[in-house]
Design an enzyme around this catalytic site. Structure first.
Site, PDB file in Angstrom:
ATOM      1  N   CYS A 163     -46.589  29.846 -55.668  1.00  0.00           N
ATOM      2  CA  CYS A 163     -46.088  30.220 -57.076  1.00  0.00           C
ATOM      3  C   CYS A 163     -45.742  29.061 -57.831  1.00  0.00           C
ATOM      4  CB  CYS A 163     -44.893  31.107 -57.075  1.00  0.00           C
ATOM      5  SG  CYS A 163     -45.014  32.350 -55.781  1.00  0.00           S
ATOM      6  N   GLY A 165     -45.030  42.740 -52.131  1.00  0.00           N
ATOM      7  CA  GLY A 165     -43.692  42.256 -51.766  1.00  0.00           C
ATOM      8  C   GLY A 165     -42.847  42.038 -53.309  1.00  0.00           C
ATOM      9  N   THR A 168     -50.113  57.447 -58.314  1.00  0.00           N
ATOM     10  CA  THR A 168     -50.932  57.887 -57.231  1.00  0.00           C
ATOM     11  C   THR A 168     -50.808  56.806 -56.103  1.00  0.00           C
ATOM     12  OG1 THR A 168     -52.348  59.094 -58.478  1.00  0.00           O
ATOM     13  CG2 THR A 168     -52.963  58.722 -56.360  1.00  0.00           C
TER      14      THR A 168
HETATM   15  N1  PLP Z   1     -41.152  36.853 -51.093  1.00  0.00           N
HETATM   16  C1  PLP Z   1     -41.421  36.094 -50.382  1.00  0.00           C
HETATM   17  C2  PLP Z   1     -40.348  35.106 -49.571  1.00  0.00           C
HETATM   18  C3  PLP Z   1     -42.909  35.596 -50.607  1.00  0.00           C
HETATM   19  O1  PLP Z   1     -43.152  34.440 -49.842  1.00  0.00           O
HETATM   20  C4  PLP Z   1     -43.740  36.239 -51.292  1.00  0.00           C
HETATM   21  C5  PLP Z   1     -45.139  35.604 -51.590  1.00  0.00           C
HETATM   22  O2  PLP Z   1     -45.463  34.551 -51.390  1.00  0.00           O
HETATM   23  C6  PLP Z   1     -43.313  37.334 -52.000  1.00  0.00           C
HETATM   24  C7  PLP Z   1     -42.073  37.561 -51.765  1.00  0.00           C
HETATM   25  C8  PLP Z   1     -44.276  38.076 -52.858  1.00  0.00           C
HETATM   26  O3  PLP Z   1     -45.186  38.870 -52.234  1.00  0.00           O
HETATM   27  P1  PLP Z   1     -46.360  39.631 -52.990  1.00  0.00           P
HETATM   28  O4  PLP Z   1     -47.225  38.276 -52.962  1.00  0.00           O
HETATM   29  O5  PLP Z   1     -46.983  40.605 -52.076  1.00  0.00           O
HETATM   30  O6  PLP Z   1     -46.031  39.952 -54.241  1.00  0.00           O
END
Ligand code: PLP
Length: 387
Positions: free
Chosen positions: A327, A69, A239
């Site tokens: 986070c 993400g 890749t």
């Molecule tokens: N966006 C949102 C709303 C998320 O909750 C998260 C993950 O906590 C991310 C982006 C990031 O995704 P990833 O953990 O796959 O990098």
């Protein structure tokens, strides 16, 4: 252990492991190789892309596989804004909401720091909602991109994405949405939503960590962030993670098929859980929108505690959840999302988020509600009688 931290991550589904296994073992080819092993990998990748396109109601060529993400958000925000500014240097502003995930927020700040963009932040109301009027008020002729998330990872508020995209389009501004938390719970039809770009992450859906997707509408130009051999139609060199793409497409297809049933079942359990907490834990406050929220998220503040202490007590009682977003975990700073909702910093530090998989049961949540009452009581007692 009762696992109520699905917004942080989910276990890999058995069907997903089975689908990806061949591409980690016998069918291990590189999709760019011109022999049968390579062709098998290329076929698997094409199948995964078309399965994702099927769920998103878009064309296969509009699907780019990423490492998750975060990368999808970076590619959308930086890639679209930089390509638009390259075509017209007057397009030097980006709009984000006040409750974006750091993957979007920090991408916008990078554009500001390194590429001379201005960042316009749309405020949210006390429930975490962006209104069409608030968005309209910050749009300018120089706006290159609007990025507003579909559903918030800390409080679960669901934005009126189709309405907001329509407002951006009034000024011909492309609209990106981070749908990482929405996937599996809300419809992902990109045409119905009217979005130009949308990010997904595999590990919130029962695929492994490190797999993601960016949908970007065909006519939208995208400046790549990773340069090299030109894979993913030049949008993302390297890749391809074939097994990861197969895993994500399998998880997305399964969760799409289950979505409406899972959403209504889990939303009912969530509502009973919220009622139980508000009735039995004195002073508990629900954060986020009372109705326009993810079926899978119940988030609260417990004044007179600290979120981290409640979390530790809950873990002792067998419940695993989160004191904010993953986070922000470990940092003492109050969550910017909760501050944007208008909570004072002291109250924001008492936040606890419970987020469910579709396997959650009513019994799990009844047990958790009792545990929360106990945990909050213990933390408050300790605060009054430290020794
Ligand atoms: N966006 C949102 C709303 C998320 O909750 C998260 C993950 O906590 C991310 C982006 C990031 O995704 P990833 O953990 O796959 O990098």
């Amino acid at each position: 252990m009762i696992f109520l931290d699905a917004a942080a991550t989910t276990p890999v589904r058995r069907e997903v492991l089975q689908a990806m296994w061949p591409y980690l073992s016998g069918e291990f080819g590189n999709p760019s190789s011109h022999h049968s092993l390579g062709e098998a990998a290329a076929t698997a990748l094409a199948g995964a892309r078309s399965a994702v396109a099927n769920v998103l109601n878009c064309r296969s060529g509009e699907v780019t596989f990423t490492s998750g993400g975060t990368e999808a958000d970076n590619l959308a925000v930086k890639g679209i804004a930089l390509a638009r500014k390259a075509a017209d240097p007057a397009l030097n502003r980006v709009v984000i909401s006040a409750v974006e995930h750091p993957a979007v927020e920090e991408s916008a700040r990078y554009l500001e720091r390194v590429h001379g963009f201005a960042v316009d932040v749309v405020p949210v109301d006390g429930d975490g909602l962006v209104t069409p009027e608030a968005l309209r008020a910050v749009l300018r002729p120089e706006t290159a991109l609007v990025s507003i998330m579909y559903a918030n990872n800390e409080v679960g508020t669901v934005q009126p994405v189709a309405q907001l995209a329509a407002v951006a389009h009034e000024l011909d501004v492309p609209f990106h949405t981070d749908a990482v938390q929405a996937a599996g719970w809300l419809p992902l039809d990109t045409k119905a939503l009217g979005v130009d770009a949308l990010s997904l992450s595999g590990h919130k859906l029962g695929a492994p960590k490190g797999s993601g997707v960016l949908f970007a509408r065909g006519r939208l130009r995208l400046e790549p962030l990773v340069h090299g051999g030109g894979q993913e139609r030049g949008k993302r060199s390297g890749t391809e993670n074939v097994a990861g793409a197969v895993a994500l497409s399998t998880a997305l297809t399964l969760s799409h098929a289950e979505q409406s049933t899972a959403a209504s079942q889990v939303a009912g359990m969530r509502d009973r859980f919220i009622e139980a907490i508000l009735a039995n834990v004195p002073g508990a406050v629900l954060t986020g929108h009372p109705v326009k929220r993810l079926p899978s998220v119940a988030s609260f503040c417990f004044p007179g505690t600290s979120g981290e202490s409640v979390l530790l007590e809950l873990e002792r009682l067998g419940v695993v959840c989160s004191s904010g977003s993953a986070c922000a975990a470990g940092s003492d700073a109050p969550s910017p999302v909760l501050l944007a909702l208008g909570l004072d910093p002291g109250t924001a530090q008492t936040a606890v988020r419970f987020s469910f998989t579709s396997a959650v049961t009513a019994a799990d949540l009844e047990q958790t509600a009792v545990a929360v009452e106990t945990a909050v009581g213990r933390v408050r007692n300790l605060a009054h009688h430290p020794n």
